[in-house]
Design an enzyme around this catalytic site. Structure first.
Site, PDB file in Angstrom:
ATOM      1  N   CYS A   1       0.844  -1.195   0.000  1.00  0.00           N
ATOM      2  CA  CYS A   1       0.000   0.000   0.000  1.00  0.00           C
ATOM      3  C   CYS A   1       0.874   1.238   0.000  1.00  0.00           C
ATOM      4  O   CYS A   1       1.681   1.442   0.913  1.00  0.00           O
ATOM      5  CB  CYS A   1      -0.920  -0.002   1.225  1.00  0.00           C
ATOM      6  SG  CYS A   1      -1.885   1.513   1.418  1.00  0.00           S
TER       7      CYS A   1
ATOM      8  N   GLN B   1     -22.562  -6.122   6.556  1.00  0.00           N
ATOM      9  CA  GLN B   1     -21.184  -6.526   6.823  1.00  0.00           C
ATOM     10  C   GLN B   1     -20.228  -5.879   5.831  1.00  0.00           C
ATOM     11  O   GLN B   1     -20.556  -5.662   4.662  1.00  0.00           O
ATOM     12  CB  GLN B   1     -21.055  -8.046   6.757  1.00  0.00           C
ATOM     13  CG  GLN B   1     -21.828  -8.798   7.828  1.00  0.00           C
ATOM     14  CD  GLN B   1     -21.141  -8.773   9.186  1.00  0.00           C
ATOM     15  OE1 GLN B   1     -20.107  -8.142   9.372  1.00  0.00           O
ATOM     16  NE2 GLN B   1     -21.731  -9.472  10.143  1.00  0.00           N
TER      17      GLN B   1
ATOM     18  N   GLU C   1     -34.550  -5.853  15.738  1.00  0.00           N
ATOM     19  CA  GLU C   1     -33.496  -4.907  15.386  1.00  0.00           C
ATOM     20  C   GLU C   1     -33.961  -3.496  15.736  1.00  0.00           C
ATOM     21  O   GLU C   1     -35.135  -3.156  15.551  1.00  0.00           O
ATOM     22  CB  GLU C   1     -33.184  -5.017  13.887  1.00  0.00           C
ATOM     23  CG  GLU C   1     -32.363  -3.913  13.287  1.00  0.00           C
ATOM     24  CD  GLU C   1     -30.981  -3.796  13.900  1.00  0.00           C
ATOM     25  OE1 GLU C   1     -30.544  -2.653  14.136  1.00  0.00           O
ATOM     26  OE2 GLU C   1     -30.333  -4.828  14.148  1.00  0.00           O
TER      27      GLU C   1
ATOM     28  N   CYS D   1     -17.920  -9.595  16.689  1.00  0.00           N
ATOM     29  CA  CYS D   1     -16.831  -8.854  16.051  1.00  0.00           C
ATOM     30  C   CYS D   1     -15.782  -8.414  17.063  1.00  0.00           C
ATOM     31  O   CYS D   1     -14.859  -7.677  16.718  1.00  0.00           O
ATOM     32  CB  CYS D   1     -17.384  -7.649  15.291  1.00  0.00           C
ATOM     33  SG  CYS D   1     -18.224  -6.435  16.339  1.00  0.00           S
TER      34      CYS D   1
END
Length: 393
Positions: free
Chosen positions: A3, A210, A281, A352
């Site tokens: 990068c 995601q 949700e 996560c």
């Protein structure tokens, strides 16, 4: 992966940049296995790897710089813009779109927000891409002052890019968040259709999706396979090898509760004959998207807007299986306590943050972790997604 931004020292967000990918994956697996090492009967499957670059299906860029030469990327230590519009992690459609969007912002006369001076209007650009190259673009503005200018420039943006959904989000406060409460839709279409795994998800502006679409598809399919095994039938009603024992007198229809369901990825992969699947949700946009996806797929999954903890604690009897996919802070203490005491037979936990996952597992000692798999959503960083199956002892 190499990068130029990292080599030049202008962006160090990817802390593992330059480390061979096999070593990155092994280090992540070792770290997570160590955090969950107290659970001796936990069986680990091979980690699910990602491509090393070009994997981001959603991206958020800070808008800064001068009106005639805006930057899309991050801010440096002094609050000045660092342009990352050629970032190698961007998905293919987003990689094409970013420099076009940068030029479009200048052409349309949208004034970038100056963080140190607290002047200007355009704070962020959010981009979501579908596998067919279609785009959702969300402009986060300080006020409605430039909405008219953006609306008038929309035909030009559609000439330049395959944008299906465009919205304006209003964030008047000067604080470290990336969106506000008010959404103004500028296109006829309100959702972007994204095939992910075995279903098509409809993503509205601001709805959680995601970051890595290909790995998300594998994550949902893995969860669906574990759920099929636990409930004793496959997605088409086929018998499978390891059904959970159903208590005498329990109905033949298996109940599945998906908490923090987002746009429905887990719930839709859990649905099938003999299943009553319900998702909860907090985001109204995400619930609307999940309902549309279920209707189009013709599956028996329902969705409600609400707080995950409050909804769970309101139930008078436990479901057969619960799916949880909480934010990085993990489960609330009240929700972990409910899962521990309610009598649910199995839990599929997608995390996560393995630190809060380990904490939550310790708070649920009668739910034993039996299977786990790491999904590498975020190559070049130390972030991971871990899927864990828990069974009642």
């Amino acid at each position: 992966m190499q990068c130029d931004y990292f080599d030049a020292g202008v962006c160090r967000s990817c802390t593992a940049m330059g480390v061979p990918y096999a070593r990155q994956l092994a280090a992540k697996q070792a770290r997570v296995a160590d955090l969950l090492g107290a659970h001796q009967r936990l069986s680990w499957q091979e980690p699910h790897a990602s491509v090393e670059s070009g994997f981001r299906t959603k991206s958020t860029m800070v808008v800064a710089g001068a009106p005639e030469s805006p930057t899309l990327g991050i801010l440096d230590a002094d609050g000045r813009g660092v342009d990352l519009s050629a970032c190698g992690l961007l998905g293919p459609a987003t990689a094409v779109a970013m420099p076009v969007l940068r030029d479009f912002i200048a052409e349309a006369g949208l004034r970038p927000y100056d963080v140190p001076r607290r002047t200007g209007e355009l704070k962020y650009v959010h981009v979501v891409e579908a596998a067919d190259g279609g785009l959702l673009v969300r402009f986060v503005l300080r006020s409605e002052g430039q909405v008219g200018r953006l609306r008038r420039a929309l035909p030009r943006l559609r000439e330049l890019l395959p944008v299906h959904v465009v919205s304006v989000n209003l964030l008047p406060e000067h604080k470290a968040v990336t969106s506000g409460d008010t959404e103004i839709l500028l296109t006829e279409a309100g959702t972007l259709a994204m095939p992910v795994g075995d279903v098509t998800l409809h993503v509205a502006p601001g709805a959680f999706v995601q970051t890595n679409g290909a790995v998300a598809a594998a994550l949902y399919r893995q969860a669906g396979g574990w759920i099929d095994a636990e409930l004793g039938r496959g997605p088409l009603g086929r018998a499978v090898a390891e059904p959970t024992r159903r208590a005498p007198g329990r109905p033949e229809t298996a109940s599945v509760l998906d908490l923090y369901c987002g746009v429905g990825g887990f719930a839709l992969h859990a649905a099938g004959p003999g299943r009553a699947v319900h998702g909860v949700e907090i985001s109204e946009q995400a619930v609307a998207s999940a309902r549309r996806s279920a209707a189009e797929a013709g599956v028996a999954a329902t969705f409600d807007r609400g707080d995950a903890t409050d909804y769970a604690l309101s139930l008078t009897s436990p479901p057969d299986l619960v799916i949880v996919n909480p934010p990085r802070r993990g489960l609330s203490a009240r929700l972990a306590a409910w899962l521990e005491s309610c009598g649910v037979g199995a839990v599929v936990y997608s995390s996560c943050n393995p630190v809060t996952l380990a904490r939550d597992l310790a708070a649920m000692p009668t739910l034993e972790p039996v299977r786990a798999r790491l999904f590498d959503m975020f190559p070049q960083t130390d972030h991971v997604e871990v899927l864990t199956l828990l069974r009642r002892r």
